[in-house]
Design a protein around this motif. Structure first.
Motif, PDB file in Angstrom:
ATOM      1  N   ARG A  48       0.817  -1.216   0.000  1.00 28.06           N
ATOM      2  CA  ARG A  48       0.000   0.000   0.000  1.00 28.06           C
ATOM      3  C   ARG A  48       0.852   1.268   0.000  1.00 28.06           C
ATOM      4  O   ARG A  48       0.449   2.299  -0.540  1.00 28.06           O
ATOM      5  N   SER A  75      -2.866  -3.620 -13.675  1.00 30.58           N
ATOM      6  CA  SER A  75      -3.040  -2.675 -12.573  1.00 30.58           C
ATOM      7  C   SER A  75      -1.953  -2.911 -11.534  1.00 30.58           C
ATOM      8  O   SER A  75      -1.228  -3.919 -11.588  1.00 30.58           O
ATOM      9  N   LYS A  76      -1.853  -2.007 -10.584  1.00 30.02           N
ATOM     10  CA  LYS A  76      -0.921  -2.195  -9.476  1.00 30.02           C
ATOM     11  C   LYS A  76      -1.295  -3.450  -8.689  1.00 30.02           C
ATOM     12  O   LYS A  76      -0.422  -4.178  -8.199  1.00 30.02           O
ATOM     13  N   ASP A  77      -2.598  -3.706  -8.551  1.00 31.35           N
ATOM     14  CA  ASP A  77      -3.044  -4.895  -7.824  1.00 31.35           C
ATOM     15  C   ASP A  77      -2.518  -6.170  -8.468  1.00 31.35           C
ATOM     16  O   ASP A  77      -2.093  -7.109  -7.776  1.00 31.35           O
ATOM     17  N   GLU A  78      -2.537  -6.217  -9.795  1.00 36.40           N
ATOM     18  CA  GLU A  78      -2.025  -7.399 -10.492  1.00 36.40           C
ATOM     19  C   GLU A  78      -0.507  -7.511 -10.361  1.00 36.40           C
ATOM     20  O   GLU A  78       0.035  -8.610 -10.269  1.00 36.40           O
ATOM     21  N   TYR A  98      -4.362  -6.263   3.277  1.00 31.68           N
ATOM     22  CA  TYR A  98      -5.602  -6.322   2.503  1.00 31.68           C
ATOM     23  C   TYR A  98      -6.606  -7.269   3.169  1.00 31.68           C
ATOM     24  O   TYR A  98      -6.586  -8.476   2.938  1.00 31.68           O
ATOM     25  N   HIS A 109      -9.217  -9.172  -2.995  1.00 40.30           N
ATOM     26  CA  HIS A 109      -8.028  -8.520  -3.543  1.00 40.30           C
ATOM     27  C   HIS A 109      -7.084  -9.574  -4.118  1.00 40.30           C
ATOM     28  O   HIS A 109      -6.840 -10.604  -3.489  1.00 40.30           O
ATOM     29  N   ALA A 138      -3.879  -9.797  -4.383  1.00 38.51           N
ATOM     30  CA  ALA A 138      -2.727 -10.125  -3.538  1.00 38.51           C
ATOM     31  C   ALA A 138      -3.142 -11.034  -2.386  1.00 38.51           C
ATOM     32  O   ALA A 138      -2.440 -11.990  -2.050  1.00 38.51           O
TER      33      ALA A 138
END
Length: 203
Positions: free
Chosen positions: A39, A63-66, A126, A131, A133
């Motif tokens: 984060r 995305s940043k999440d991926e 998270y 999510h 991750a």
């Protein structure tokens, strides 16, 4: 007659540059996410430190999440390589295999800059189950628990599930306490406690 467009030198250079950019992004994300937390690190910092552009990142990751999920997949691969390394040095001896990993963890957990388990940290960061991750981390921890049950069965534990849970709690406790204490912390007792737990569960 072939209709394929000849590959120009500039095209070849661009194609070869893409994997290098993606690898720099991946490597930098691994370093920053582990050290600072997922984060806390934004896309701008990743691309700036990696020496690439933001479009380069989004060509490789949606995305940043991926990207965070990919970081954890890499982290998981590193974990299993260390965890299963004892199988080569102690074939057919699950107790020795497991204790070999515990010894290595006890050493790593007291080194400067130790930040615990990246997969555990991601679960804390998270709380939402959807999510990407967290999904990687949850799947990994369930696989680890199942692997510990298998090893406990192979060690002849009276209650393999109970021993496995105890060993998993020791691991998770070391991941956290290693970030709080120096060389005189609880990690120094990890192997001794694990041996006592295994011995009392297999007699």
């Amino acid at each position: 007659m072939s209709t394929k467009r000849p590959v120009k030198p500039a095209d070849a250079a661009a194609a070869s540059a893409k994997p290098r950019a993606a690898e720099r992004i991946r490597s930098m994300a691994r370093e920053l996410f582990y050290r600072e937390g997922i984060r806390a690190i934004g896309v701008e910092e990743i691309v700036s430190r990696a020496g690439v552009t933001k479009p380069s990142l989004y060509r490789s990751y949606a995305s940043k999440d991926e990207l965070a999920a990919e970081y954890l997949r890499d982290y998981e691969a590193e974990f299993w390589k260390r965890f299963e390394a004892g199988a080569e040095t102690h074939p057919g001896d699950p107790r020795a295999q497991l204790l070999a990993y515990f010894r290595g963890l006890a050493e790593r957990a007291v080194r400067p800059g130790y930040r615990g388990c990246g997969l555990t940290n991601a679960v804390v960061e998270y709380p939402g189950n959807e999510h990407p991750a967290r999904k990687v981390s949850q799947t990994h921890k369930r696989k680890l628990r199942a692997r510990l049950v298998e090893m406990s069965e192979a060690m002849g534990a009276k209650s393999p599930a109970t021993l496995a849970d105890g060993l998993l709690l020791l691991l998770e406790g070391t991941y956290v306490s290693g970030q709080l204490f120096d060389r005189d912390g609880p990690a120094r007792s990890l192997v001794a406690v694990a041996e006592q737990l295994i011995n009392s569960s297999t007699r």
